[in-house]
Design a protein around this motif. Structure first.
Motif, PDB file in Angstrom:
ATOM      1  N   VAL A   1     -37.330 -24.705  14.048  1.00 47.00           N
ATOM      2  CA  VAL A   1     -37.332 -24.333  15.421  1.00 47.00           C
ATOM      3  C   VAL A   1     -37.810 -25.574  16.608  1.00 47.00           C
ATOM      4  N   VAL A   2     -36.854 -26.364  16.920  1.00 50.09           N
ATOM      5  CA  VAL A   2     -37.151 -27.325  18.517  1.00 50.09           C
ATOM      6  C   VAL A   2     -36.524 -26.177  19.742  1.00 50.09           C
ATOM      7  N   MET A   3     -37.789 -26.310  20.570  1.00 49.00           N
ATOM      8  CA  MET A   3     -37.962 -24.995  21.887  1.00 49.00           C
ATOM      9  C   MET A   3     -37.336 -25.960  23.022  1.00 49.00           C
ATOM     10  N   VAL A   4     -36.110 -25.783  23.533  1.00 47.80           N
ATOM     11  CA  VAL A   4     -35.804 -26.613  24.498  1.00 47.80           C
ATOM     12  C   VAL A   4     -35.768 -25.769  26.128  1.00 47.80           C
ATOM     13  N   LYS A   5     -37.043 -26.647  26.719  1.00 47.71           N
ATOM     14  CA  LYS A   5     -37.889 -25.506  27.637  1.00 47.71           C
ATOM     15  C   LYS A   5     -36.711 -25.972  29.300  1.00 47.71           C
ATOM     16  N   THR A   6     -36.293 -25.754  30.358  1.00 47.38           N
ATOM     17  CA  THR A   6     -35.754 -25.699  31.724  1.00 47.38           C
ATOM     18  C   THR A   6     -35.773 -24.499  31.913  1.00 47.38           C
TER      19      THR A   6
ATOM     20  N   ALA B   1     -41.808 -24.184  16.129  1.00 52.64           N
ATOM     21  CA  ALA B   1     -41.117 -22.962  15.710  1.00 52.64           C
ATOM     22  C   ALA B   1     -41.325 -22.389  14.204  1.00 52.64           C
ATOM     23  N   GLY B   2     -40.814 -21.458  13.543  1.00 51.20           N
ATOM     24  CA  GLY B   2     -40.143 -21.092  12.374  1.00 51.20           C
ATOM     25  C   GLY B   2     -41.439 -21.317  11.399  1.00 51.20           C
TER      26      GLY B   2
ATOM     27  N   GLU C   1     -47.099 -19.437  22.793  1.00 53.60           N
ATOM     28  CA  GLU C   1     -46.311 -19.443  23.904  1.00 53.60           C
ATOM     29  C   GLU C   1     -45.166 -18.404  24.549  1.00 53.60           C
ATOM     30  N   TYR C   2     -44.173 -18.841  23.423  1.00 53.46           N
ATOM     31  CA  TYR C   2     -42.706 -18.293  23.667  1.00 53.46           C
ATOM     32  C   TYR C   2     -42.293 -17.682  22.575  1.00 53.46           C
ATOM     33  N   ARG C   3     -43.099 -17.503  22.292  1.00 51.58           N
ATOM     34  CA  ARG C   3     -42.584 -16.305  20.440  1.00 51.58           C
ATOM     35  C   ARG C   3     -41.824 -14.830  21.451  1.00 51.58           C
ATOM     36  N   ASP C   4     -41.799 -14.209  22.644  1.00 50.19           N
ATOM     37  CA  ASP C   4     -41.286 -13.046  22.923  1.00 50.19           C
ATOM     38  C   ASP C   4     -40.009 -13.848  23.321  1.00 50.19           C
ATOM     39  N   ASP C   5     -39.652 -14.884  23.196  1.00 50.06           N
ATOM     40  CA  ASP C   5     -38.253 -14.892  23.642  1.00 50.06           C
ATOM     41  C   ASP C   5     -37.394 -16.076  21.626  1.00 50.06           C
ATOM     42  N   LEU C   6     -38.080 -16.336  20.954  1.00 46.67           N
ATOM     43  CA  LEU C   6     -37.503 -16.232  20.225  1.00 46.67           C
ATOM     44  C   LEU C   6     -37.539 -15.064  18.718  1.00 46.67           C
TER      45      LEU C   6
ATOM     46  N   ASN D   1     -20.226 -21.237  31.180  1.00 43.51           N
ATOM     47  CA  ASN D   1     -20.639 -19.745  31.571  1.00 43.51           C
ATOM     48  C   ASN D   1     -20.248 -19.020  30.466  1.00 43.51           C
ATOM     49  N   ALA D   2     -18.284 -18.979  31.068  1.00 40.29           N
ATOM     50  CA  ALA D   2     -17.486 -18.316  29.909  1.00 40.29           C
ATOM     51  C   ALA D   2     -18.038 -18.375  28.142  1.00 40.29           C
ATOM     52  N   SER D   3     -18.016 -19.907  27.866  1.00 38.06           N
ATOM     53  CA  SER D   3     -17.980 -19.982  26.721  1.00 38.06           C
ATOM     54  C   SER D   3     -19.797 -19.573  26.100  1.00 38.06           C
ATOM     55  N   ILE D   4     -20.788 -18.882  26.675  1.00 40.09           N
ATOM     56  CA  ILE D   4     -21.982 -18.612  26.586  1.00 40.09           C
ATOM     57  C   ILE D   4     -22.061 -17.245  26.629  1.00 40.09           C
ATOM     58  N   ARG D   5     -20.729 -16.287  27.372  1.00 40.40           N
ATOM     59  CA  ARG D   5     -21.029 -15.062  27.350  1.00 40.40           C
ATOM     60  C   ARG D   5     -21.471 -14.379  26.472  1.00 40.40           C
ATOM     61  N   ASP D   6     -20.809 -14.635  25.884  1.00 41.02           N
ATOM     62  CA  ASP D   6     -21.717 -13.259  24.428  1.00 41.02           C
ATOM     63  C   ASP D   6     -21.819 -14.180  23.348  1.00 41.02           C
ATOM     64  N   ALA D   7     -23.100 -14.602  23.729  1.00 45.46           N
ATOM     65  CA  ALA D   7     -24.081 -16.090  23.074  1.00 45.46           C
ATOM     66  C   ALA D   7     -25.149 -15.103  22.279  1.00 45.46           C
ATOM     67  N   PRO D   8     -25.752 -15.061  20.659  1.00 46.29           N
ATOM     68  CA  PRO D   8     -26.403 -14.157  19.970  1.00 46.29           C
ATOM     69  C   PRO D   8     -28.027 -14.226  21.151  1.00 46.29           C
ATOM     70  N   SER D   9     -28.761 -13.322  20.881  1.00 48.46           N
ATOM     71  CA  SER D   9     -29.440 -13.488  21.916  1.00 48.46           C
ATOM     72  C   SER D   9     -30.832 -13.997  21.134  1.00 48.46           C
ATOM     73  N   GLY D  10     -30.599 -14.378  20.279  1.00 43.51           N
ATOM     74  CA  GLY D  10     -31.654 -15.216  19.378  1.00 43.51           C
ATOM     75  C   GLY D  10     -31.532 -17.206  20.075  1.00 43.51           C
ATOM     76  N   LEU D  11     -30.425 -17.183  20.734  1.00 47.30           N
ATOM     77  CA  LEU D  11     -29.537 -18.625  21.222  1.00 47.30           C
ATOM     78  C   LEU D  11     -30.457 -18.667  22.233  1.00 47.30           C
ATOM     79  N   ILE D  12     -31.030 -17.996  23.508  1.00 50.64           N
ATOM     80  CA  ILE D  12     -31.102 -18.134  24.816  1.00 50.64           C
ATOM     81  C   ILE D  12     -31.949 -16.664  25.330  1.00 50.64           C
ATOM     82  N   ASN D  13     -32.842 -16.878  26.218  1.00 48.88           N
ATOM     83  CA  ASN D  13     -34.167 -15.959  26.262  1.00 48.88           C
ATOM     84  C   ASN D  13     -33.042 -15.064  27.323  1.00 48.88           C
ATOM     85  N   THR D  14     -33.660 -14.318  28.577  1.00 44.99           N
ATOM     86  CA  THR D  14     -33.391 -13.534  29.567  1.00 44.99           C
ATOM     87  C   THR D  14     -32.949 -14.219  31.016  1.00 44.99           C
ATOM     88  N   ASP D  15     -33.984 -15.237  31.067  1.00 49.08           N
ATOM     89  CA  ASP D  15     -33.895 -16.133  32.314  1.00 49.08           C
ATOM     90  C   ASP D  15     -33.485 -16.644  32.276  1.00 49.08           C
TER      91      ASP D  15
END
Length: 799
Positions: free
Chosen positions: A489-494, A613-614, A73-78, A556-570
């Motif tokens: 991979v443990v997914m945290v859904k919000t 996942a993983g 279900e969340y493969r596009d975000d991982l 918000n400032a601390s995660i501004r440049d977080a790697p894409s693999g650790l956060i999805n687009t929305d």
């Protein structure tokens, strides 16, 4: 000797009702049926040679399991779905990676991998790709860039030193860069289906490309470089490559079976015809699978072996029965008819039991096992046709040779003395001892099989040998990198735009702390780590600030440049990566249980923890499905076998005589698995059902003859003596021949084939022993010959 014609005439005149409709249908239309067989064999054989090895990542995982449902279900975000390859490029002379020669080789390999068919190029990672960056905090704030600087020329000392500094400032040491700086990794995620053509990834071709275009090419081009490749696609490719070795073992099995069959029958026709019809059954099976759209994956490729073995098993019974009738003076046609008449009911019962035994694998919600079940069930259905129709029809023309008849006739007093000694198993003195030994064996087996695990028990790929190319490569990566290849991979859904809230990051941080204190966990990574590291960096590196701030602006400032693999687009999903020491069954069970307990206690409307996942998540889901289905599968296979036996013999006593030895074999086989360090997994689970399905044949043939002689008025021991004289040799020979045929598999380069060979060898031999030794002992306590005869007389009078 009785005149053959008189014997035939007397037989048919005195027992006209003994000639069943099926026998008349087959033998009165021999030419037509044989022509039809020839046409079908040519057609299906043509399709059989076109069947191709087939493998699919999604077909090897339980798609309906909640973990896999969440993952897909969340493969596009991982980025860590488990279907990827990691290519480690290492120096061989002990030098580090900061040389022009090494970096140029790495660049060329990265470019080569980029253009391989099946690679998800957007996710490709290497020191040369723009998505691998370094970041640092300065007096002016954050600054960073790609690890390979824009002005990199590779030839100057300044350029190489800049590269070194960028590497040290990155977070990739231990992940893409080895801890000793002597190798780096090219990480390539893979598509399951080609996005342009929609065709499934060809794992065999992809694996060959990795060997030819990457390993062979660049190791030859740069002798100071060694290349190590791991990942699901590479493992499956190596397994498919091993299919060539399986073909050699198929030839060995056929040759060995042919030699033993000739030694047994001393008849060329009685040797070649069973082998021929069994091979025809294999070609029919493969051709039918090709027409139905199936291929041969690395696990079902062994099914043709079993189809051949089952064909030989039942073929021996027919040859034995025909030889007996030929020795009595019947010509080939009538010998074949009489042999068919005596065997078609127990033969069909045994083969239908085999088929249902295989079809119980459909309970396992993994497509690759379902495919194996269909392939095996189809193969047995075809054996029913080839062994009960084609085999007797061919023998009705050829007949048993003089050598085969002499072999039967010379079984005189010496042989009878052997059978007389074995018939003591049914005597009042020996039967209680046999049952006591069986009970002791059952107790030992139940005790030992408590250590049996579901899942892998070794590092690397347990389907391959420990010293295989793949497992050697895997050991190199484990030894040189601090982040394991086994990732849960443990997914945290919000809710949308809520994944960076303090409560969410705090819960993730708490989960990480618990997991880092869980046995089997190597390290963890999440968005919470990024926030803590950056917050510390923004406060002059003071460790007092290494924490998640309660101030949302700071977060918000601390995660501004977080790697894409650790956060999805929305910002509705963020994963926690758990790097495990291995993917052994115990490790996965411990870690998954810890996460499930935490998720149950900490999930709420703000955040939900989802597994998993993983590649480790996939393994955990697979183990869970197998553990839940294994017992139901055994209950069903024994239930079906018992019902079929009851429907045929109309006696629960007969069912116990046939099924109890099978149950003892199953328990002892699981004990052997525990002692040998063989876990229950996708590769070995089918053996349990296959052993029951094939093993029931011996008991059915023995019991059907025993019942026949008991109904004729013989005592139990005398009836068992006659049973051994008529079919005992065929049963013992079949068990030994099939056992010797599969025991050669232990030398296979594919570990799971070696494991299957060991287990099937034991089950073939022990099921045969059970039918010869334990079945008559059980019959002594269970069967009531007088009641059986009275019941048969009543049924005959009623009809």
């Amino acid at each position: 000797m009785t005149n053959p014609k008189h014997a035939r005439g007397e037989h048919y005149l005195t027992t006209p009702k003994a000639e069943p409709f099926l026998e008349r249908l087959i033998f009165n239309n021999r030419v037509t049926i044989l022509v039809l067989f020839a046409v079908l064999t040519a057609f299906l054989g043509y399709n059989a040679v076109k069947i191709q090895p087939d493998a699919s990542f999604e077909r090897m995982i339980p798609l309906e399991h909640p973990y896999i449902v969440n993952m897909l279900e969340y493969r596009d975000d991982l980025e860590n779905l488990g279907n990827f390859v990691r290519i480690a490029v290492a120096t061989k002379d002990g030098s580090d990676i900061f040389t022009e020669e090494y970096m140029e080789t790495l660049r060329q390999i990265t470019d080569e991998v980029f253009y391989l068919s099946g690679v998800d190029r957007s996710g490709l990672k290497s020191l040369w790709t723009p998505n691998v960056r370094w970041v640092e905090v300065t007096e002016q704030g954050f600054q960073g860039g790609t690890i390979i600087p824009d002005n990199y020329d590779g030839s100057s000392a300044e350029s190489l030193e800049q590269l070194r500094q960028n590497v040290l400032r990155s977070s990739e040491v231990g992940r893409l860069i080895s801890d000793n700086f002597r190798s780096t990794i090219v990480y390539a995620p893979l598509y399951e289906n080609d996005p342009q053509t929609g065709e499934p990834l060809n794992y065999a071709a992809f694996s060959r490309e990795l060997e030819e275009k990457i390993r062979d090419k660049y190791q030859a081009q740069n002798p100071n470089v060694s290349i190590h490749i791991v990942g699901f696609a590479k493992k499956v490719g190596d397994l498919i490559e091993g299919i060539g070795a399986i073909a050699w073992f198929a030839g060995i099995t056929i040759a060995l079976t042919t030699l033993l069959l000739f030694w047994y029958s001393r008849c060329i026709a009685g040797t070649l015809v069973p082998v021929l019809t069994s091979i025809v059954a294999v070609f029919w099976q493969l051709g039918a699978l090709k027409i139905l759209g199936y291929g041969l994956d690395p696990y079902s490729v062994l099914v043709p072996f079993l189809v051949f073995a089952i064909g030989i098993s039942h073929g021996v019974q027919l040859v034995n029965a025909m030889a007996v009738e030929a020795a009595r003076g019947f010509d080939p046609l009538n010998a074949a008819r009489l042999a068919f008449r005596g065997l078609y009911i127990p033969g069909m019962l045994a083969l239908i039991s085999d088929a249902f035994g295989f079809l119980t694998l459909l309970f396992i919600d993994i497509d690759v096992i379902k495919d194996l079940a269909i392939a095996a069930g189809l193969g047995v259905a075809i054996v029913i046709i080839t062994n009960l129709v084609l085999h007797p029809l061919l023998m009705s023309y050829i007949g048993i040779t003089a050598g085969g008849i002499r072999q039967v006739q010379k079984q005189g007093e010496e042989t009878d003395r052997k059978w007389r000694r074995l018939s003591a198993f049914a005597s009042p003195k020996a039967a209680p001892i046999s049952v006591l030994i069986a009970l002791l064996g059952l107790g030992v087996g139940v005790y030992l099989k408590q250590d049996l695990k579901v899942g892998d028990l070794d590092q690397g790929a347990p389907e391959l040998r420990a010293d295989s190319r793949y497992n050697t490569d895997n050991a190199f990566i484990i030894d040189n990198y601090s982040t394991s290849a086994d990732v849960l991979v443990v997914m945290v859904k919000t809710p949308v735009e809520q994944c960076t809230q303090y409560t969410v990051l705090r819960a993730m941080d708490t989960l990480q702390w618990e997991l880092q204190n869980t046995p089997g966990v190597q390290s963890t990574v999440s968005l919470a780590d990024v926030s803590k590291v950056v917050t510390k960096a923004l406060n002059e590196g003071n460790w007092n600030w290494y924490a998640i701030s309660r101030n949302q602006t700071i977060i918000n400032a601390s995660i501004r440049d977080a790697p894409s693999g650790l956060i999805n687009t929305d910002c509705s999903l963020t994963p926690t990566l758990v790097f495990l020491e291995d993917h052994k069954a115990e490790t996965l069970k411990t870690v998954v249980n810890a996460v499930e307990v935490f998720a149950a206690n900490n999930s709420n409307e703000d955040h939900t923890f989802l597994l998993a996942a993983g590649n480790a998540g996939v393994e955990a889901a697979t183990n869970d499905v197998i553990a839940k289905a294994k017992d139901w599968m055994l209950v069903f296979v024994y239930g079906v076998v018992s019902l079929l036996c009851f429907a045929t013999f109309r006696s629960w006593r007969a069912v116990l005589c046939i099924v109890v030895p099978l149950g003892l074999t199953s328990v002892l086989a699981e004990a052997i698995m525990a002692l040998s360090g063989i876990g229950i997994k996708v590769a070995t689970l089918p053996v349990i059902a296959l052993g029951v399905g094939i093993g029931v044949d011996y008991g059915i043939y023995i019991y059907s003859k025993l019942e026949k002689f008991l109904l004729e008025g013989k005592s139990l021991q005398e009836a068992y003596f006659e049973t051994l004289r008529s079919t005992g040799k065929a049963v013992i020979f079949t068990g030994i021949t099939l056992g010797l045929g599969v025991v050669t598999w232990i030398f296979s380069p594919i570990k799971f084939q070696a494991d299957m060979g060991l287990l099937l060898f034991f089950m073939f031999i022990w099921n045969m022993i059970g039918s010869i030794w334990l079945l008559p002992a059980l019959a002594h306590f269970l069967l009531k010959p007088e009641q059986m005869r009275e019941k048969a007389r009543f049924a005959s009078a009623k009809s």
